[in-house]
Design an enzyme around this catalytic site. Sequence first.
Site: not given
Ligand code: UD1
Ligand code: UDP
Length: 394
Positions: A97, A119, A133, A205, A207, A238
């Site tokens: 999602d 999924e 999502e 993490h 939103r 995160h």
């Molecule tokens: C995204 C997904 C969410 C998922 C989550 C997993 C969307 C809208 N949301 O949310 O469904 O649960 O990923 O973690 O698709 N950033 C870094 N490095 C990284 C990753 C993120 O710097 O490796 C920072 C960036 O500044 C980025 C911010 O995190 O702008 C947010 O990342 P984003 O993918 O927009 O949203 P998530 O909250 O990570």
């Molecule tokens: N995870 C990871 N390292 C971390 C925290 C989580 O590898 O420091 C893994 C966790 O085991 C799970 C996945 O990341 O498989 C979950 O990701 P996240 O919580 O970012 O996203 P969501 O599942 O909520 O979409």
Amino acid sequence: MKKKMMIIFGTRPEAIKMAPIIKAIEKDARFESCIVVTAQHREMLDQVLKTFAIKADYDLNIMTPNQTLATITSRSIALLDDVFDQEKPDMVLVHGDTTTTFAAALTAFYHQVPVGHVEAGLRTYDKYSPFPEEMNRQMTDALADLYFAPTSLSRDNLLKAHHDPAHIYVTGNSVIDALAYTVTTDFSHDALTESDTKKILITMHRRENLGQNMVQVFQAMNQILDKHQDIELIFPMHKNPKIRELVQRYLVPSDRLHLIEPLDVFAFHNLAKRCYLILTDSGGIQEEAPSLGVPVFVLREATERPEGVAAGTLKVVGTEQAALVQAVDALLTDPVAYEKMAKAKNPYGDGKTSDRIVSIIAQYFGLSNTVLPEFDDEIDKKRKGTQHEKKSVD
Ligand code: UD1
Ligand code: UDP
């Protein structure tokens, strides 16, 4: 001729759950794979690619520090458009999602390429929770041709939305397959000291939790540390800078509070297995924890994963400070309740999801007459009248 499977993902959780499916496709001579990452996440995605030794054929590298939903969507679609023109896949697989998921499904639709949604069918039916999502899932399901529902409840959600029953399969969740690659008896980490303190693992993490909800949870964490001297908190943060600002402002430093960088998935699963309790708003962690034998308090008002609540491993506690502190207090002082949560059976999978999905795809293309039996989460047996007929399954 081999069928070309394009697997598109962009974030950490999609990568973890797609990894075992990629492995299963790559070892099957009937298929060739084309791995495309949008890199909506950068560092957190790369950690997973490295752990599973996955090499992307296309890396769109779209992440920017303050990316918005619109920029993730528009940049993904624009760049994927060219990849589709070049590769002409027979089918696209997307997961879950995220915004990458929806953008990839939409691009596939524009190119009239069938979409397999891994999924599929999770729902809260609340448009803004989780945001965005819930709508990403619904819109992706609207575009999909094959539905890999992890449980019979997610299958029922798809049936309620009138998706074609002949193309819906209960497969289990591939995150359980991923655990077979990661969990080991031989593991150590600095945050797991020799001391006999109880370790509580936290991730947050979402939103919709950014802001007051997160502040309340952080204040609860301060209170829990103060109240229980035998507790340590481990918080792999995160990468989102908005979360780190709140951590900086609201969490009181303590030598029993370990603020650490995101762990690679190998370390995360193994560390989680050795913790006493997990507090999280993550989706994937709710599915993994029952297999790791660790209770989870869900830091949200609702979950699209009610199977874990029914099984007894998950408890939806929300984000309100007093309620969270009280829930932790209660579990710490009730060993019977704790054992019940820790020992529940995992309703999310049996580790065979990836092979099931590949067998379903093979049948879809007429490469096989049969598919592997569906995942039985035993929910249908407990209910009457929910069985549905599917034409093509043996
Ligand atoms: C995204 C997904 C969410 C998922 C989550 C997993 C969307 C809208 N949301 O949310 O469904 O649960 O990923 O973690 O698709 N950033 C870094 N490095 C990284 C990753 C993120 O710097 O490796 C920072 C960036 O500044 C980025 C911010 O995190 O702008 C947010 O990342 P984003 O993918 O927009 O949203 P998530 O909250 O990570
Ligand atoms: N995870 C990871 N390292 C971390 C925290 C989580 O590898 O420091 C893994 C966790 O085991 C799970 C996945 O990341 O498989 C979950 O990701 P996240 O919580 O970012 O996203 P969501 O599942 O909520 O979409």
